[in-house]
Design a protein around this motif. Structure first.
Motif, mmCIF file in Angstrom:
data_model
loop_
_atom_site.group_PDB
_atom_site.id
_atom_site.type_symbol
_atom_site.label_atom_id
_atom_site.label_comp_id
_atom_site.label_asym_id
_atom_site.label_seq_id
_atom_site.Cartn_x
_atom_site.Cartn_y
_atom_site.Cartn_z
ATOM 1 N N ALA A 225 43.007 54.687 39.836
ATOM 2 C CA ALA A 225 41.699 54.127 40.179
ATOM 3 C C ALA A 225 41.252 54.592 41.555
ATOM 4 O O ALA A 225 42.012 54.521 42.524
ATOM 5 C CB ALA A 225 41.754 52.601 40.146
ATOM 6 N N LEU A 226 40.021 55.054 41.637
ATOM 7 C CA LEU A 226 39.395 55.427 42.903
ATOM 8 C C LEU A 226 38.097 54.644 43.073
ATOM 9 O O LEU A 226 37.428 54.324 42.098
ATOM 10 C CB LEU A 226 39.088 56.926 42.933
ATOM 11 N N ARG A 227 37.770 54.329 44.304
ATOM 12 C CA ARG A 227 36.471 53.773 44.703
ATOM 13 C C ARG A 227 36.240 52.303 44.367
ATOM 14 O O ARG A 227 35.497 51.637 45.059
ATOM 15 C CB ARG A 227 35.321 54.606 44.122
ATOM 16 N N SER A 228 36.834 51.794 43.283
ATOM 17 C CA SER A 228 36.507 50.429 42.899
ATOM 18 C C SER A 228 37.516 49.877 41.902
ATOM 19 O O SER A 228 38.123 50.625 41.136
ATOM 20 C CB SER A 228 35.104 50.392 42.276
ATOM 21 N N ARG A 229 37.674 48.540 41.910
ATOM 22 C CA ARG A 229 38.485 47.869 40.900
ATOM 23 C C ARG A 229 37.625 47.373 39.741
ATOM 24 O O ARG A 229 38.145 46.981 38.692
ATOM 25 C CB ARG A 229 39.209 46.659 41.532
ATOM 26 N N ALA A 230 36.311 47.402 39.916
ATOM 27 C CA ALA A 230 35.393 46.840 38.928
ATOM 28 C C ALA A 230 35.633 47.432 37.547
ATOM 29 O O ALA A 230 35.658 48.653 37.375
ATOM 30 C CB ALA A 230 33.950 47.092 39.354
ATOM 31 N N VAL A 231 35.835 46.593 36.566
ATOM 32 C CA VAL A 231 36.063 46.928 35.159
ATOM 33 C C VAL A 231 37.422 47.571 34.940
ATOM 34 O O VAL A 231 38.177 47.171 34.048
ATOM 35 C CB VAL A 231 34.948 47.828 34.570
ATOM 36 N N ILE A 232 37.788 48.564 35.747
ATOM 37 C CA ILE A 232 39.033 49.285 35.496
ATOM 38 C C ILE A 232 40.255 48.381 35.629
ATOM 39 O O ILE A 232 41.232 48.528 34.891
ATOM 40 C CB ILE A 232 39.158 50.539 36.405
ATOM 41 N N GLY A 233 40.207 47.416 36.561
ATOM 42 C CA GLY A 233 41.328 46.506 36.719
ATOM 43 C C GLY A 233 41.539 45.647 35.477
ATOM 44 O O GLY A 233 42.652 45.553 34.945
ATOM 45 N N GLU A 234 40.454 45.062 35.005
ATOM 46 C CA GLU A 234 40.534 44.210 33.817
ATOM 47 C C GLU A 234 40.902 45.018 32.574
ATOM 48 O O GLU A 234 41.689 44.569 31.733
ATOM 49 C CB GLU A 234 39.203 43.494 33.594
ATOM 50 N N ALA A 235 40.332 46.211 32.440
ATOM 51 C CA ALA A 235 40.625 47.052 31.281
ATOM 52 C C ALA A 235 42.102 47.433 31.245
ATOM 53 O O ALA A 235 42.745 47.390 30.189
ATOM 54 C CB ALA A 235 39.759 48.312 31.316
ATOM 55 N N THR A 236 42.664 47.792 32.408
ATOM 56 C CA THR A 236 44.075 48.165 32.479
ATOM 57 C C THR A 236 44.967 46.989 32.092
ATOM 58 O O THR A 236 45.928 47.136 31.323
ATOM 59 C CB THR A 236 44.430 48.634 33.903
ATOM 60 N N GLU A 237 44.651 45.821 32.603
ATOM 61 C CA GLU A 237 45.463 44.630 32.308
ATOM 62 C C GLU A 237 45.393 44.257 30.829
ATOM 63 O O GLU A 237 46.406 43.869 30.227
ATOM 64 C CB GLU A 237 44.994 43.477 33.197
ATOM 65 N N MET A 238 44.228 44.404 30.227
ATOM 66 C CA MET A 238 44.087 44.098 28.813
ATOM 67 C C MET A 238 44.871 45.083 27.950
ATOM 68 O O MET A 238 45.538 44.700 26.974
ATOM 69 C CB MET A 238 42.609 44.103 28.422
ATOM 70 N N ILE A 239 44.812 46.348 28.293
ATOM 71 C CA ILE A 239 45.548 47.366 27.532
ATOM 72 C C ILE A 239 47.049 47.152 27.677
ATOM 73 O O ILE A 239 47.803 47.235 26.697
ATOM 74 C CB ILE A 239 45.137 48.777 27.993
ATOM 75 N N ALA A 240 47.500 46.865 28.893
ATOM 76 C CA ALA A 240 48.927 46.622 29.122
ATOM 77 C C ALA A 240 49.408 45.417 28.316
ATOM 78 O O ALA A 240 50.500 45.450 27.724
ATOM 79 C CB ALA A 240 49.193 46.423 30.613
ATOM 80 N N ASP A 241 48.606 44.365 28.270
ATOM 81 C CA ASP A 241 48.966 43.181 27.488
ATOM 82 C C ASP A 241 49.079 43.518 26.005
ATOM 83 O O ASP A 241 50.011 43.084 25.320
ATOM 84 C CB ASP A 241 47.919 42.076 27.682
ATOM 85 N N ILE A 260 46.269 46.654 41.251
ATOM 86 C CA ILE A 260 46.276 46.701 39.789
ATOM 87 C C ILE A 260 47.700 47.000 39.351
ATOM 88 O O ILE A 260 48.180 48.125 39.479
ATOM 89 C CB ILE A 260 45.306 47.767 39.247
ATOM 90 N N GLY A 261 48.401 45.990 38.877
ATOM 91 C CA GLY A 261 49.798 46.184 38.500
ATOM 92 C C GLY A 261 50.673 46.374 39.722
ATOM 93 O O GLY A 261 50.471 45.755 40.769
ATOM 94 N N GLU A 262 51.646 47.269 39.618
ATOM 95 C CA GLU A 262 52.567 47.571 40.721
ATOM 96 C C GLU A 262 52.165 48.868 41.395
ATOM 97 O O GLU A 262 51.966 49.893 40.733
ATOM 98 C CB GLU A 262 53.998 47.692 40.203
ATOM 99 N N THR A 263 52.042 48.846 42.710
ATOM 100 C CA THR A 263 51.719 50.048 43.463
ATOM 101 C C THR A 263 52.960 50.922 43.606
ATOM 102 O O THR A 263 54.031 50.442 43.974
ATOM 103 C CB THR A 263 51.185 49.697 44.860
ATOM 104 N N VAL A 264 52.802 52.212 43.297
ATOM 105 C CA VAL A 264 53.894 53.180 43.444
ATOM 106 C C VAL A 264 53.445 54.268 44.423
ATOM 107 O O VAL A 264 52.256 54.422 44.703
ATOM 108 C CB VAL A 264 54.291 53.792 42.090
ATOM 109 N N TYR A 265 54.408 55.004 44.942
ATOM 110 C CA TYR A 265 54.130 55.962 46.017
ATOM 111 C C TYR A 265 54.637 57.360 45.643
ATOM 112 O O TYR A 265 55.512 57.907 46.300
ATOM 113 C CB TYR A 265 54.785 55.483 47.310
ATOM 114 N N PRO A 266 54.065 57.959 44.613
ATOM 115 C CA PRO A 266 54.553 59.271 44.174
ATOM 116 C C PRO A 266 54.035 60.416 45.029
ATOM 117 O O PRO A 266 52.926 60.357 45.572
ATOM 118 C CB PRO A 266 54.004 59.372 42.751
#
Length: 378
Positions: A225-241, A260-266
């Motif tokens: 995700a870049l620039r915003s959490r709008a919509v993408i945060g909820e969509a990701t959580e719904m798909i993961a569920d 959004i979920g767990e932050t990783v540092y790749p």
């Protein structure tokens, strides 16, 4: 000439892909290490009106740069620098402005500007002539072309039209990444313009540049995700569920929203590995979209909203080119998510379209290279 210096995964991989293509054809290919202050630092302040939109943007960019420098993830910063050195071959001094470039005695037979949003004018600086190759080098017969630059949007303010026409007409070969970019140019200037794919599509195998990331879970959704959490945060959580999966999101120094979920540092190579090994990708990034397609990953693209919505043209152009317009959403209702999850992608069709795009890009580059050879032989 591109944004090879950006600490952005997509910017690095488009740069990597174009150089790799030239190397595979037997050419010596190098990045001109141009790193202007205005791209990330905003340039100079406008005198006489401190609270102008331009000055506020410069102030914000400078603050963000300092924040990242002193409070960002230092290991990730190092990882980006190592990728530039080891996989882009970028070392040595940087050129900060056009005078630095013209005094450097650069010697090339071909100069290429692109890809990424190098032709997207900023409020604080406008159009940068350097990214139109509008500078002198030692070889006066150098051929100058664009490869897949993007305007980042589907229209350009009229105040830039005259400058844009003048600089584009000086190029020996012109291409753009999106059909919207081709339209901008052809509507302003009577010149031939090719529509070519992003450089990432020139490569068909990214396995050699991937390296494992230590995974804590089995199934996971990868959210870029870049620039915003709008919509993408909820969509990701719904798909993961729905999938019974965890969520991984790469660290973003510019994030101003809830995790959004767990932050990783790749590192860049691990970022690609995380995408490759995910069960599903959710992104609002152009290159997140491009690489999901190239890796044949189930994915959706979430549209940016309000003031950023014009940036959606880039992803939409690409999705339409490969026949996946239906993977773009701008709402995250359960009905929409269910429809996406129950609609498998026809990868045979998509890969055939990718092959066609690749051939278009290669045809343009090979044509430009043949003309360069003709110039040299002449």
């Amino acid at each position: 000439m591109t944004y090879h210096f950006s600490d952005n995964y997509g910017a690095l991989f488009q740069a990597y892909a174009l150089r790799e293509w030239f190397l595979a054809q037997g050419y010596d290919a190098q990045f001109v290490n141009y790193h202007p202050e205005h791209v990330e630092g905003g340039g100079n302040f406008e005198l006489g009106n401190f609270f102008s939109k331009k000055n506020l943007k410069v102030l914000y960019l400078r603050f963000s740069k300092l924040k990242t420098k002193f409070f960002g993830n230092r290991q990730q910063k190092k990882n980006f620098e190592e990728f530039r050195s080891n996989y882009l071959g970028v070392n040595g001094a940087e050129y900060k402005d056009i005078s630095d470039l013209e005094s450097a005695s650069l010697e090339f037979d071909l100069l290429v500007c692109g890809s990424d949003q190098i032709w997207n004018p900023s409020d604080q600086f406008g159009l940068d002539p350097v990214y139109f190759l509008n500078f002198e080098i030692k070889n006066k017969n150098v051929r100058r072309i664009s490869y897949a630059p993007s305007f980042g949007r589907d229209e350009i303010s009229a105040k830039y039209h005259n400058q844009l026409i003048k600089m584009i007409k000086k190029l020996d070969g012109v291409s753009a990444r999106e059909l919207s970019g081709v339209s901008i140019i052809t509507n302003l200037a009577d010149i031939e313009v090719s529509c070519v794919p992003d450089p990432t599509f020139l490569l068909n195998d990214y396995s050699k540049v991937m390296t494992p990331y230590p995974l804590k879970v089995g199934r996971y959704v990868f959210c870029y995700a870049l620039r915003s959490r709008a919509v993408i945060g909820e969509a990701t959580e719904m798909i993961a569920d729905n999938l019974g999966a965890s969520i991984y999101s790469p660290y973003n120094s510019h994030r101003r929203w809830r995790e959004i979920g767990e932050t990783v540092y790749p590192c860049p190579r691990q970022w690609l590995y995380l995408m490759e090994n995910s069960d599903f990708v959710v992104t609002n990034s152009f290159h997140g979209t491009a690489l999901s397609i190239l890796l044949n990953k189930p994915f959706i693209v979430v549209g940016l909203r309000e003031g950023k919505s014009s940036l959606n043209a880039r992803a939409l152009n690409l999705l339409e080119a490969v026949g996946l317009r239906s993977r773009f959403i701008d709402n995250s209702t359960q009905e929409i998510i269910d429809e996406i999850l129950n609609s498998p992608i026809d990868w045979r069709m998509v890969n055939a379209n990718i092959c066609n795009l690749r051939m278009q890009g290669e045809a343009y580059l090979n044509d430009q290279l043949s003309k360069m050879k003709g110039d040299i032989d002449g």
